[in-house]
Design a protein around this motif. Sequence first.
Motif, PDB file in Angstrom:
ATOM      1  N   GLU A  28     -55.036  12.103-113.274  1.00  0.00           N
ATOM      2  CA  GLU A  28     -55.343  13.450-112.795  1.00  0.00           C
ATOM      3  C   GLU A  28     -54.111  14.348-112.852  1.00  0.00           C
ATOM      4  N   VAL A  68     -63.914  12.550-113.402  1.00  0.00           N
ATOM      5  CA  VAL A  68     -65.368  12.533-113.228  1.00  0.00           C
ATOM      6  C   VAL A  68     -65.988  11.646-114.293  1.00  0.00           C
ATOM      7  N   GLY A 128     -68.679  16.979-114.727  1.00  0.00           N
ATOM      8  CA  GLY A 128     -67.585  17.917-114.526  1.00  0.00           C
ATOM      9  C   GLY A 128     -68.057  19.351-114.495  1.00  0.00           C
ATOM     10  N   GLN A 156     -63.068  21.761-117.805  1.00  0.00           N
ATOM     11  CA  GLN A 156     -63.503  20.375-117.924  1.00  0.00           C
ATOM     12  C   GLN A 156     -63.258  19.931-119.348  1.00  0.00           C
ATOM     13  N   SER A 209     -64.331  12.264-117.964  1.00  0.00           N
ATOM     14  CA  SER A 209     -63.806  13.600-118.193  1.00  0.00           C
ATOM     15  C   SER A 209     -62.895  13.940-117.025  1.00  0.00           C
ATOM     16  N   LEU A 234     -61.746  17.337-114.619  1.00  0.00           N
ATOM     17  CA  LEU A 234     -61.905  18.726-114.211  1.00  0.00           C
ATOM     18  C   LEU A 234     -60.582  19.165-113.606  1.00  0.00           C
ATOM     19  N   ARG A 247     -68.197  16.281-105.924  1.00  0.00           N
ATOM     20  CA  ARG A 247     -68.332  15.073-106.757  1.00  0.00           C
ATOM     21  C   ARG A 247     -68.926  13.930-105.942  1.00  0.00           C
TER      22      ARG A 247
END
Length: 347
Positions: free
Chosen positions: A42, A57, A63, A196, A209, A211, A225
């Motif tokens: 992340e 995600v 996302g 995203q 994916s 975000l 989420r």
Amino acid sequence: MRTVDLRSDTVTVPTPEMREAMYQAEVGDDVYGEDPTVNRLEELAAAKLGFAAGLFVASGTMGNLVALLTHTQKGDEVLLEAESHIYYYEVGGMAALAGVQPCTIRGVRGKLTAELIKNHLRPANIHFPNPSLLCLENTHNRGGGSVTTPQEMEKIVQFARESGLHIHVDGARIFNAAVACGCDVKELVKGVDSVQFCLSKGLGAPMGSVLVGSREFIAKARKWRKMVGGGFRQIGLMAAAGIVALEKMVDRLAEDHEKAQKLAAGIAEIPYLNINAEDVETNIVVAHLKPGVMTVSEFIGRLNENGVKANGYGAERIRFVTHKDVNNDDIDYALRVMSKLAQRVMF
């Protein structure tokens, strides 16, 4: 029989380095924020795109949905291109789950301009929904992988800001766009609120994916989420592959673009297909069947009988997508299959 799968870059399989990283990954419970590999992914993703924070995600669809939920309130209007992935391929989630109303805008090969958006933005009125969000897609899937350049994005972002709209970018293939433009990916998303992007397409990871947005936005998005079932536990196994994807797989996307150009040039020589090779900017190639030859489903079926897989795009279009797991010999083989098919259907 030989198989050349050109249906999508989602069919890519993880590289040996990804598999090794997955095996070695340090993991923890991500809902508690304790998976160090997810945290690293992340942070890496956010930094690459120029944002403060990121959220891993399950998919691009998740996302985009989480972004919609975070940016809007029920009853809001969301402006987006008429054949955008969010509107066309995400099972009506924007209406069913986010409770927002789409305002669809017909772009040029999927691309929007400030002027097009302006023409669809209604003034404040008690009868109208509140327009709160503009969604852009770069590259644009149904636009044949078309790219919105940094210069075009700058004009759109400026207008959206002046109009009080938040901006979300469905950048499932944003790194393809950056490679095609020869620019840093940050230049394509400067000034937007969220992006995203997919790890599991051209970048080759098995899933996921990310975000990205501000810290405040991602904190809210994390809760959404969880609501939609995306609370992961020891998901660092998959995040590890995503880290390899971001660190090792971006620059090689240029190879996929070159293969797409080769495929498009070959298709241009096939008498029952029409294509504008100049429209092929990234790794998506869209060809048109000439009228009266056969249906798209028949064409797809005949290709498949010979080991070539592609997807139909409506009544007359066929989509081919190049990726890391097809090589130049595979492109030559697919073109030979289409050329032999021409001899049967045209003469």
